[in-house]
Scaffold this motif. Structure first.
Motif, PDB file in Angstrom:
ATOM      1  N   THR A 116     -13.289  -7.144  33.967  1.00 39.79           N
ATOM      2  CA  THR A 116     -12.274  -6.289  33.349  1.00 39.79           C
ATOM      3  C   THR A 116     -11.957  -6.779  31.949  1.00 39.79           C
ATOM      4  N   ASN A 117     -12.905  -7.500  31.376  1.00 40.75           N
ATOM      5  CA  ASN A 117     -12.658  -7.956  30.009  1.00 40.75           C
ATOM      6  C   ASN A 117     -12.926  -6.811  29.040  1.00 40.75           C
ATOM      7  N   ILE A 118     -12.822  -7.153  27.766  1.00 36.53           N
ATOM      8  CA  ILE A 118     -12.703  -6.102  26.757  1.00 36.53           C
ATOM      9  C   ILE A 118     -13.848  -5.084  26.762  1.00 36.53           C
ATOM     10  N   SER A 119     -15.094  -5.575  26.733  1.00 39.00           N
ATOM     11  CA  SER A 119     -16.194  -4.620  26.573  1.00 39.00           C
ATOM     12  C   SER A 119     -16.305  -3.699  27.780  1.00 39.00           C
ATOM     13  N   SER A 121     -13.791  -2.990  29.805  1.00 40.70           N
ATOM     14  CA  SER A 121     -12.591  -2.157  29.830  1.00 40.70           C
ATOM     15  C   SER A 121     -12.719  -0.969  28.892  1.00 40.70           C
ATOM     16  N   LEU A 122     -13.355  -1.209  27.767  1.00 44.41           N
ATOM     17  CA  LEU A 122     -13.539  -0.108  26.824  1.00 44.41           C
ATOM     18  C   LEU A 122     -14.352   1.008  27.464  1.00 44.41           C
ATOM     19  N   ARG A 123     -15.054   0.662  28.542  1.00 45.03           N
ATOM     20  CA  ARG A 123     -15.897   1.668  29.193  1.00 45.03           C
ATOM     21  C   ARG A 123     -15.429   1.948  30.623  1.00 45.03           C
ATOM     22  N   ASP A 126     -11.206  -0.941  34.186  1.00 43.31           N
ATOM     23  CA  ASP A 126      -9.958  -1.062  34.929  1.00 43.31           C
ATOM     24  C   ASP A 126      -9.890  -0.031  36.049  1.00 43.31           C
ATOM     25  N   PRO A 209     -17.100   7.346  29.531  1.00 46.70           N
ATOM     26  CA  PRO A 209     -15.910   8.179  29.440  1.00 46.70           C
ATOM     27  C   PRO A 209     -15.139   7.917  28.152  1.00 46.70           C
ATOM     28  N   ALA A 210     -14.535   8.958  27.672  1.00 44.79           N
ATOM     29  CA  ALA A 210     -13.702   8.807  26.479  1.00 44.79           C
ATOM     30  C   ALA A 210     -12.263   8.637  26.902  1.00 44.79           C
ATOM     31  N   HIS A 211     -11.893   7.421  27.167  1.00 44.96           N
ATOM     32  CA  HIS A 211     -10.488   7.189  27.504  1.00 44.96           C
ATOM     33  C   HIS A 211     -10.131   5.775  27.078  1.00 44.96           C
ATOM     34  N   PRO A 212      -8.867   5.570  26.844  1.00 41.82           N
ATOM     35  CA  PRO A 212      -8.456   4.215  26.454  1.00 41.82           C
ATOM     36  C   PRO A 212      -8.505   3.270  27.643  1.00 41.82           C
ATOM     37  N   ILE A 213      -8.355   1.977  27.326  1.00 44.21           N
ATOM     38  CA  ILE A 213      -8.264   0.968  28.382  1.00 44.21           C
ATOM     39  C   ILE A 213      -7.066   1.302  29.253  1.00 44.21           C
TER      40      ILE A 213
ATOM     41  N   HIS C 244     -17.802   0.423  22.396  1.00 49.46           N
ATOM     42  CA  HIS C 244     -18.005   1.850  22.136  1.00 49.46           C
ATOM     43  C   HIS C 244     -19.225   2.107  21.259  1.00 49.46           C
ATOM     44  N   ARG C 274     -16.441  10.405  17.561  1.00 53.07           N
ATOM     45  CA  ARG C 274     -15.496   9.288  17.442  1.00 53.07           C
ATOM     46  C   ARG C 274     -15.931   8.347  16.324  1.00 53.07           C
ATOM     47  N   ASP C 326      -3.729  -1.992  23.377  1.00 52.86           N
ATOM     48  CA  ASP C 326      -4.549  -2.250  24.563  1.00 52.86           C
ATOM     49  C   ASP C 326      -5.555  -3.369  24.286  1.00 52.86           C
TER      50      ASP C 326
END
Lengths: 218, 632, 425
Positions: A116-119, A121-123, A126, A209-213, C244, C274, C326
């Motif tokens: 669940t780290n950054i990279s 999570s960006l995808r 979570d 997916p296009a969504h925030p963390i 991304h 984006r 975030d």
């Protein structure tokens, strides 16, 4: 030599009552009897100890071996390692509690680490973690944990199932993932990192997916 | 082994030039210029600095980042700033970080008023906190052991206690669990921290995380006075400070003496004090109808004097416990001058020829406590330091760990058997400065300290063993070598001082010749049993504790047993006829002599309990009464 | 755009086996090196200008030369604890070409005069460790590792040591403590590992990629290698790119090509519609750069000049769909989790930062709290025992500076929804 003497001095200090009963009360000693160590565990630990100039270096492999046997680094497991290695259980417990992969509480048999780290999570990691956690429910066979970066951001979001890296995953993969573990099949055979080529740029292509963390509840 | 001989250098700190030993750590060197650099984790007694708390950050010209003063050795020409805006910001930052999770419970904290965290927060902190979140919580307080309570919320993770457990007492029982902001100090599986020197961590703790259970809520720093004295519960004779409130000892702290205790204290020395008040004999007792009953001093003195007078030369006397040099002298005078009896002893081991006492006391053959730390090898002979003189155990560990001192243990058999002795010598020599290629000159520099216990000289071949020890010392040339020699642990805390005071059957003060040779301790027991002696004077000693078999019968047979005792042991309760209440060491004034020859001053910290009187005065009073009666 | 040296045969089937590796010219560099003197090997390494690929970018040849000479026990430790978020290049090398690493270790140990070596691999990489173990036993059997390697007189023991999950063990002294069987707390420096490292002996510690590059350098010659890259950043670099972008993965590039070529050219950039919001040029501990920085050459000095760092060569791209808070929270939470706890500013500072960010996220904060984050991050930077505190404080600090308005806007938006906002309104 001097080390051994000191160990002896120390051993005697513990055996003999230094403190005169008249002036001081001592706390009762606990667990003075060394625990029985399963022979195969002893053998494995001793094999590791022989590899290093200083046998203490074998602490991590030894604790890992004890964890494999006991399921976690239980006090009993730690005392067994301590007996073989000639270290105090306290020392080894301190070491065990430092490392994420050494479990100091009872856990399920199968490790499912969801990065669940950054990279990841960006995808969507979570959401993925929540899906795995919810699907596994309270099945005592699973040790589902959100994990820090597992070093496979190329297949983000991903998970490590008993050391096998799989990804990229979506929540839709979760039922099959758990089913594979339950039935003992290779986990998500088509999504294993081992099958992935590095130099094929198209191998990396994927929709995501296009969504925030999304922060998952801890 | 060569000991450090630092060269002096000059450096500049906050604009002033300061001279300091080269390579001393900046925080220590700064003090020489009256500059204080605040520290939490730094404690040189614990070995190498760890640089963990970051409180001691200073600016050094030529180095871009701030440096920790605790781990930066000072060099000639170094220019240091401890008051620059950068340093101030860093210091305020560290204080703020440390206080984030530290509870504001100073008013109810035992450390309050003597707390480095309080002091440093006032001195170097910003005075306010910007932290508004919930602080970290732990169950508190938790019993770490019967002696120590731990409050994990107060802990600032300086690791002093953990380093102590690992580097000093080497028990590896106290550890850090978990990681990062979750870390905390713990033992394995919540078991008690059970170690012979555990109490030292209370003093090491720079906050109120580790506190003394018996001292808990007993006093605040402004209620107490510190009184420096010597703990005479064992021959280590550690220097202590007694915290006194309303004429009562509230706690015992180490009073660092580098040549005696290195700043440590064993748990017995630290936690025994409440027992020094409990169950004490507080008034003179006289046997009346089979029972010991309280009487006036006058009555007790009269009774004792008349019994002694009756026994006269058929009196034996033993001294021990925390008896001071002055009391030893007074007892010797009572025996030799007033009663005309030569039967006095302070060595349970028995008589040694005077020439051997003198040979052992030869000044050039004396090893000092710090020699244990720097010798090439230490031979521990018929001695168990942790039981016989606990604090030396820590010194031996330090020598072995920091300076590679070779520790060899041997018993009497190895000394007396030729082949085994040769092997022992070989073992000691192998620790020498240049193994294998040793020339005479190098061999001469082999520093060996023999740490031996009085018990080596006991029994039928005790004398032979002492001769063998002196031979060994001669073979190794110990009297010629600085830093080498013999160090005897005596049975009684002031064993050496008592001998030198003349509490020996065959020597007067300063090991002088005496006209009449007396019986030694075992001889006195035998003579009492045989009826040749009729009275026994016991000065702070119960001989059944070291040799029950021999002494129970002897005391039973004795017509008179007069004891000077702080506690009524079973044997004293059964067999003594007159008991004078004796002082516990916090009540005593006098001098004692350390096993390595160092005179030390015992100072009165609290007033006498009950009707306890100065022991030396009681002995002199007795002598006067006995003499007066004889003259009359 | 790519330049394949390390990745030349990377997807060759069976490359993990000694047979295939040798067929592809493997261990030829070792033979060549053993025919030279250790000093000559060192000269080649220095001539190559190779800088450490683990994060600090210290000249590899110089690091070797720091080791004291003479017959003392010296150690070589390969840092395979690849844990910096966004980094997965060493995994690729070990998994697909373990012998390249083993060969590099043998050559480096020869140059350094080390006879004992260890690969400290993070515990999570258990499959890669298994692959290394198999390759190692093959190499041992072939006389490439062990006593008197290929008759050269040089002996080397090599052990694969598995960690157990702690980012801090990637810090070289934390790694040493961990390898000694302790908690992986970083040590106070000095002494540096070159003088007192593993078991108090002189120790050379290098990253996987650094050591894996050694056979290439010996093969082509240091001078030839140095022709690649820029004046101060020579050679090729494996770049792990993630986040991304459309084609995340490992790419081998020549140092100095524009970052845009990597992010857009190789990895395809963010998905349609984006934009790059910010990017970490060297793992999550590097201060973020913006879209404006995309045309900078991707090399050590250019990244440093831009206020960030090349670090481990892990580019993480964040596009405009993600709120900066975030990202900041993810980063801060990670470093809080991984702080060993030994020194005050890192232990307390990482924890406090997370709490402050959480408050901002929740809407319980005031603009003053943004100031406080900036100020306490400043109190962390440079004041810790090791660089982990900085690794959190620097990227967070950079986000506060570069996205201040977004933080403030977020604060206002969430405050308006919370009681606090209502009271103050």
């Amino acid at each position: 030599m001097s080390d051994r003497v000191h160990q002896q001095i120390h051993a005697r200090a513990r055996e003999e009552s230094l403190l005169n009963a008249r002036v001081c009360v001592r706390t009762p000693k606990t667990n003075a009897i060394p625990p029985e160590v399963p022979p195969e565990l002893r053998e494995e630990i001793e094999r590791h100890m022989a590899l290093y100039p200083d046998t203490r270096s074998a602490a991590l492999p030894a604790l890992a071996a004890a964890q494999r046997l006991h399921g976690w680094c239980s006090p009993e497991a730690i005392e067994q390692v301590a007996t073989v290695m000639g270290l105090t259980p306290a020392y080894l417990a301190a070491v065990a509690s430092f490392y994420d992969m050494l479990e100091t509480e009872s856990i399920g048999r199968h490790d499912v680490y969801v990065c669940t780290n950054i990279s990841c999570s960006l995808r969507g990691a979570d959401r993925l973690y929540e899906a795995v956690r919810d699907a596994a429910g309270d099945d005592p066979d699973f040790n589902v944990r959100p994990f820090e970066c597992l070093g496979a951001c190329d297949i983000a979001p991903m998970a490590s199932v008993d050391g096998v890296y799989v990804g990229p995953l979506t929540p839709d993969d979760v039922p099959r993932l758990l089913d594979d573990i339950r039935t003992g099949r290779p986990v998500l055979a088509d999504k294993q990192l081992a099958t992935r080529l590095v130099a094929d740029p198209n191998a990396n292509s994927q929709a995501f997916p296009a969504h925030p963390i999304e922060e998952s509840a801890p | 082994m060569p000991r450090p001989t630092p060269k002096t250098i000059t450096f500049t700190i906050d604009g002033r030039e300061v001279q300091a030993p080269e390579n001393s750590m900046l925080v220590d060197a700064a003090k020489l210029g009256d500059v204080e650099i605040p520290v939490f984790c730094y404690e040189p007694k614990l070995g190498n600095p760890v640089g963990a708390c970051r409180m001691c950050l200073v600016e050094i010209e030529g180095i871009p980042k701030l440096q920790t003063g605790c781990s930066t050795p000072v060099k000639d020409g170094m220019v240091v700033h401890t008051q620059s805006p950068r340093v101030k910001q860093a210091q305020e930052g560290v204080v703020e970080f440390l206080l984030l999770n530290h509870p504001l419970d100073c008013p109810v904290c035992d450390k309050g008023g003597e707390c480095p965290l309080q002091d440093i927060s006032f001195g170097w902190g910003a005075g306010t906190s910007r932290f508004v979140e919930e602080k970290r919580h732990f169950v508190k307080p938790v019993e770490l052991s019967d002696h120590i309570a731990i409050d994990r919320e107060r802990c600032i993770m300086c690791y002093r206690c953990v380093r102590y457990s690992q580097e000093i007492s080497e028990d590896y029982e106290l550890v850090i669990q978990e990681r990062g902001a979750h870390s905390y100090i713990a033992t394995f599986d919540g078991r008690p921290y059970d170690a012979p020197f555990s109490g030292n961590i209370i003093e090491l703790c720079p906050v109120g995380a580790l506190t003394s259970q018996p001292y808990r809520f007993k006093a605040r720093p402004w209620d107490i006075e510190g009184s420096g004295t010597i703990c005479t519960l064992c021959p280590s004779q550690c220097n202590v400070t007694l915290s006194v409130r309303d004429e009562r000892v509230m706690r015992v702290l180490a009073r660092e003496h580098p040549d005696v205790d290195d700043g440590w204290l064993c748990d017995r020395g630290r936690f025994a004090y409440p027992k020094l008040e409990e169950d004490r004999v507080t008034e003179p007792l006289l046997r009346d109808g089979g029972e010991l009953r309280p009487v006036s001093w006058e009555r007790a003195l009269d009774e004792a004097a008349s019994r002694l007078r009756r026994a006269g030369t058929r009196t034996g006397a033993l001294a021990g416990g925390g008896t001071t040099n002055e009391e030893g002298l007074a007892l010797a005078r009572l025996m030799r001058d007033a009663l005309g009896s030569p039967h006095i002893d302070s060595r349970p081991a028995g008589k040694l020829p005077l020439e051997l006492h003198r040979a052992l006391a030869e000044p050039s053959l004396q090893a000092k406590v710090p020699d244990l730390e720097f010798a090439h090898a230490v031979l521990i002979l018929d001695c168990d330091p942790i039981a016989d003189a606990p604090i030396l155990d820590l010194r031996l560990r330090k020598g072995a760990r920091r300076h590679g001192v070779k520790i060899v243990r041997a018993g009497r058999e190895q000394l007396l058997d030729d082949a085994q002795r040769a092997a022992l010598l070989e073992q000691l020599r192998s620790a020498g400065p240049a193994q294998g290629t040793s020339t005479d000159a190098e061999q001469a520099a082999l520093e060996v300290v023999v740490l031996w216990h009085e018990r080596l000289s006991a029994g039928s071949d005790g004398e032979r063993a002492v001769r063998a020890l002196l031979d060994l010392a001669a073979t190794l040339g110990l009297s010629r070598i600085d830093g080498a020699g013999l160090l005897e642990i005596t049975t009684h805390a002031n064993g050496r001082g008592l001998r030198e005071a003349g509490a020996l059957p065959n020597a007067g003060p300063e090991l002088s010749d005496v006209e009449t040779q007396g019986l030694d301790a075992p001889g006195i027991a035998q003579a009492l049993t045989d009826g040749e002696l009729t009275a026994l004077y016991l000065l702070d000693v119960d001989p059944t504790e070291s040799d029950r078999e021999r002494w129970v019968g002897a005391m039973e047979r004795a017509t008179s047993v007069i004891a000077h005792a702080p506690f009524l042991t079973e044997a004293l309760r059964e067999h003594s006829d007159v008991v004078f209440p004796a002082e516990a060491y916090p009540e005593k004034e006098g001098t004692v002599t350390h096993p390595d020859g160092r005179p030390q001053r015992v100072r009165r910290a609290v007033r006498h309990l009950g009707e306890v009187r100065d022991e030396r005065q009681v002995l002199e009073e007795l002598a006067a009464r006995v003499t007066a009666a004889v003259r009359a | 755009m790519t330049k394949a040296l390390l990745f030349k045969d990377i997807d060759e089937p069976g490359l993990t086996t000694l047979e295939v590796y040798k067929r592809r010219g493997g261990y030829e560099s070792l033979r060549k090196a053993l025919a030279m003197t250790p000093e000559q090997v060192l000269v080649e390494l220095e001539a190559s200008g190779l800088r450490g690929r683990g994060g600090a970018g210290f000249a590899m040849g110089k690091k070797v030369s720091f080791l004291p000479k003479g017959a003392i026990d010296k150690y070589l430790v390969c840092n395979a604890d690849e844990s910096e978020p966004g980094t997965f290049k060493d995994r690729e090398l070990m998994q697909k070409s373990p012998h390249t690493l083993i060969e590099g270790i043998i050559i480096a140990s020869y140059a350094a005069g080390a006879n004992r070596s260890f690969i400290y691999i993070r515990g999570e990489y258990s499959r890669q460790a298994d692959i290394l173990d198999v390759a190692l036993s093959e190499a041992r059997e072939a006389g490439l590792v062990g006593e008197d390697i290929l008759g050269s007189g040089h002996s080397l023991s090599l052990i694969v040591h598995r960690g157990a999950g702690a980012y801090i063990c990637g810090e070289e002294t934390g790694l040493l403590d961990s390898l000694e069987g302790k908690r992986g707390n970083p040590r106070l420096k000095p002494p540096f590992p070159a003088n007192q490292g593993l078991y108090q002996g002189p120790t050379l510690i290098n990253n996987v990629e650094t050591l894996a590059t050694v056979p290439t350098i010996i093969g082509m010659g240091g001078a030839e290698y140095a022709k690649l890259g820029t004046e101060t950043s020579k050679g090729t670099k494996l770049v792990s790119i993630s986040g991304h972008v459309q084609r995340p993965g490992n790419y081998e590039i020549e140092l100095g090509i524009p970052a845009r070529e990597i992010i857009y050219g190789l990895a395809g950039g963010p998905p349609e519609g984006r934009q790059v919001k910010c990017w970490f040029p060297g793992g999550s501990s590097s201060p973020v750069l913006l879209a404006d920085d995309l045309d900078l050459p991707y090399d050590f000095d250019s990244m440093a000049k831009a206020g960030s760092m090349l670090g481990s060569g892990a580019i993480i791209v964040v596009d405009d769909s993600t709120p900066i808070i975030d990202v900041a929270l993810k980063v801060a939470r990670f470093y809080r989790h991984e702080s060993c706890g030994k020194c005050t500013p890192c232990r307390e500072g990482t924890n406090w930062t997370v709490k402050l960010l959480e408050r901002i996220d929740r809407g319980d904060a005031t603009p003053m709290d943004i100031e406080i984050i900036a100020s306490e991050c400043e109190n962390i930077i440079g004041n810790c025992l090791c660089v982990l505190g900085d690794a959190m404080a620097m990227p967070i600090g950079s986000m506060i500076v570069k996205f201040r308005e977004e933080f403030e806007a977020h604060l206002e938006a969430t405050r308006a929804r919370s009681d606090l906002g209502a009271i103050h309104a």
